[in-house]
Design an enzyme around this catalytic site. Structure first.
Site, PDB file in Angstrom:
ATOM      1  N   ARG A  99      -6.274   5.980   2.992  1.00 16.83           N
ATOM      2  CA  ARG A  99      -5.451   4.771   2.941  1.00 16.83           C
ATOM      3  C   ARG A  99      -6.316   3.547   2.657  1.00 16.83           C
ATOM      4  O   ARG A  99      -7.432   3.432   3.135  1.00 16.83           O
ATOM      5  CB  ARG A  99      -4.711   4.600   4.268  1.00 16.83           C
ATOM      6  CG  ARG A  99      -3.681   3.475   4.230  1.00 16.83           C
ATOM      7  CD  ARG A  99      -3.157   3.141   5.618  1.00 16.83           C
ATOM      8  NE  ARG A  99      -2.126   4.077   6.045  1.00 16.83           N
ATOM      9  CZ  ARG A  99      -1.635   4.098   7.282  1.00 16.83           C
ATOM     10  NH1 ARG A  99      -2.096   3.279   8.198  1.00 16.83           N
ATOM     11  NH2 ARG A  99      -0.693   4.953   7.605  1.00 16.83           N
ATOM     12  N   ARG A 106      -8.351  -1.569  -4.421  1.00 14.53           N
ATOM     13  CA  ARG A 106      -7.834  -0.228  -4.697  1.00 14.53           C
ATOM     14  C   ARG A 106      -8.899   0.653  -5.363  1.00 14.53           C
ATOM     15  O   ARG A 106      -8.966   1.845  -5.131  1.00 14.53           O
ATOM     16  CB  ARG A 106      -6.599  -0.311  -5.610  1.00 14.53           C
ATOM     17  CG  ARG A 106      -5.354  -0.839  -4.909  1.00 14.53           C
ATOM     18  CD  ARG A 106      -4.159  -0.781  -5.847  1.00 14.53           C
ATOM     19  NE  ARG A 106      -2.942  -1.293  -5.211  1.00 14.53           N
ATOM     20  CZ  ARG A 106      -2.543  -2.543  -5.270  1.00 14.53           C
ATOM     21  NH1 ARG A 106      -3.275  -3.453  -5.890  1.00 14.53           N
ATOM     22  NH2 ARG A 106      -1.407  -2.913  -4.704  1.00 14.53           N
ATOM     23  N   ASN A 138      -3.473   5.674  -4.406  1.00 13.36           N
ATOM     24  CA  ASN A 138      -4.279   4.650  -5.088  1.00 13.36           C
ATOM     25  C   ASN A 138      -5.757   5.014  -5.159  1.00 13.36           C
ATOM     26  O   ASN A 138      -6.252   5.721  -4.299  1.00 13.36           O
ATOM     27  CB  ASN A 138      -4.113   3.301  -4.371  1.00 13.36           C
ATOM     28  CG  ASN A 138      -2.879   2.559  -4.845  1.00 13.36           C
ATOM     29  OD1 ASN A 138      -2.603   2.517  -6.041  1.00 13.36           O
ATOM     30  ND2 ASN A 138      -2.131   1.981  -3.917  1.00 13.36           N
ATOM     31  N   ARG A 169       8.539  -6.148  -7.828  1.00 11.35           N
ATOM     32  CA  ARG A 169       8.132  -7.330  -7.050  1.00 11.35           C
ATOM     33  C   ARG A 169       8.253  -8.592  -7.904  1.00 11.35           C
ATOM     34  O   ARG A 169       8.711  -9.635  -7.423  1.00 11.35           O
ATOM     35  CB  ARG A 169       6.683  -7.164  -6.577  1.00 11.35           C
ATOM     36  CG  ARG A 169       6.507  -6.180  -5.437  1.00 11.35           C
ATOM     37  CD  ARG A 169       5.034  -5.879  -5.175  1.00 11.35           C
ATOM     38  NE  ARG A 169       4.836  -5.135  -3.931  1.00 11.35           N
ATOM     39  CZ  ARG A 169       3.817  -4.320  -3.705  1.00 11.35           C
ATOM     40  NH1 ARG A 169       2.898  -4.128  -4.635  1.00 11.35           N
ATOM     41  NH2 ARG A 169       3.701  -3.697  -2.540  1.00 11.35           N
ATOM     42  N   HIS A 193      -2.079  -0.940 -12.205  1.00 10.00           N
ATOM     43  CA  HIS A 193      -1.324  -1.258 -10.987  1.00 10.00           C
ATOM     44  C   HIS A 193      -2.258  -2.018 -10.065  1.00 10.00           C
ATOM     45  O   HIS A 193      -3.246  -1.483  -9.597  1.00 10.00           O
ATOM     46  CB  HIS A 193      -0.847   0.029 -10.303  1.00 10.00           C
ATOM     47  CG  HIS A 193      -0.355  -0.169  -8.895  1.00 10.00           C
ATOM     48  ND1 HIS A 193       0.683  -1.019  -8.588  1.00 10.00           N
ATOM     49  CD2 HIS A 193      -0.765   0.362  -7.712  1.00 10.00           C
ATOM     50  CE1 HIS A 193       0.889  -0.991  -7.274  1.00 10.00           C
ATOM     51  NE2 HIS A 193       0.016  -0.167  -6.726  1.00 10.00           N
TER      52      HIS A 193
END
Length: 332
Positions: A99, A106, A138, A169, A193
């Site tokens: 995570r 990222r 990611n 978004r 991304h």
């Protein structure tokens, strides 16, 4: 005679029926479970399989979902550490991985997650050789490339969730400023991304009215209304949510279910998702970036040829160079 036999007269002995619309989610963390519940609420599968290495958490999540069966229309929810449970999936969604920590870029995650993918992908391929792979972990663009390389799948069957969420978004934030629902604010974010994503200001429109024609400074440094800030908010949004609640989950879960719906129902909707862009917009390397793609039951069938301004194309190429710089160093 058992109670069941007294109650039910069997008229046809079914062999083990195979699911026709099976979806697997690999990784039952916050993102994986948000994807799972969003998919269940949309009635997209006749079987949902969950896989993870943490067996207690995995069983707990499966039971918790099964206890809600009365309120769902997915007759079979299964889980297991062994990938045999994923057999014959039409769609496999990969959310597993290390995570992102607060303040961590990222791209820093990359080698940690490549090592995890070296275990996951061959197992997925073994049991569902004809599935579509949807990568969410990611850094998603690089890991989609990694999944493509390890799986040996054709590129149209390896999809990254990419900028589907960034664009959502963007549309939400534009809609907030205009007082209009995001569905009616048409705008696209392409490229990587995350941190180097590219907002296509030249294409932003409401009801076909191009905002840049009404307001030529839109998205530029010289804009007195500072619309450029909207894209900055998009880039910062994940970091903000992580800082506040520790992780992101709901929006990405809804975004993934949106993609799953397009695939499972063969809707052929256009999504900004990560695909191989070599040969497009001047990109020369094997890089996955988000561009508008036609998505359906066989995966990505077509790419929309976007008309980008030269500065937008430059940013896209710069993104590609950044990603390739990292990809070529990867060990797998």
């Amino acid at each position: 005679m058992s109670l069941k036999e007294k109650l039910i007269e069997n008229v046809h002995k079914e062999e083990h029926p195979q699911a026709h619309n099976k979806i697997t989610v690999v990784g039952v963390g916050a993102v994986g479970m948000a994807c799972a519940i969003s998919i269940l609420m949309k009635d997209l599968a006749d079987e949902l399989a969950l896989v993870d290495v943490v067996e207690d958490k995995l069983k707990g999540e499966m039971l918790d979902l099964q206890h809600g069966s009365l309120f769902l229309r997915t007759p079979k929810i299964v889980s297991g550490k062994d990938y045999a449970v994923t057999a014959h999936s039409k769609l496999v969604i990969i959310t597993a991985g290390a995570r992102q920590q607060e303040g961590e870029f990222r791209l820093n995650l990359v080698q940690r997650n490549v090592n995890i993918f070296k275990f996951i992908i061959p197992n997925v391929v073994k049991y569902s050789p004809h599935c579509k792979l949807l990568v969410v972990s990611n850094p998603v663009d690089i890991l989609t490339y990694v999944a493509w390389k390890i799986s040996g799948f054709p590129k149209h069957r390896v999809i990254g969730s990419g900028c589907n969420l960034d664009s959502a978004r963007f549309r939400h934030l534009l809609g907030e400023r205009l007082g209009i629902h995001p569905l009616s604010c048409h705008s696209w974010i392409v490229g990587e991304h995350g941190d180097s994503s590219v907002p296509v200001w030249s294409g932003v429109n409401v009801a076909g009215v191009c905002l840049k024609e009404l307001h030529p400074e839109l998205g530029t440094d010289g804009d007195k209304e500072n619309w450029k800030e909207v894209h900055k908010q998009v880039v910062d949004s994940a970091y903000e949510v992580i800082k506040l609640k520790g992780y992101t989950s709901w929006a990405i879960g809804l975004s993934v279910a949106d993609l799953a719906e397009t695939i499972m129902k063969n809707l052929r909707r256009v999504h900004p998702i990560s695909t191989m862009v070599k040969g497009m917009h001047g990109v020369k390397d094997d890089v996955f970036l988000s561009v508008p793609c036609v998505l359906g039951s066989s995966g990505i069938t077509d790419v929309i040829k976007m008309t980008l301004k030269s500065e937008e194309e430059d940013k896209l190429r710069k993104s590609a160079d950044t990603l390739w710089g990292i990809q070529k160093e990867l060990q797998f």
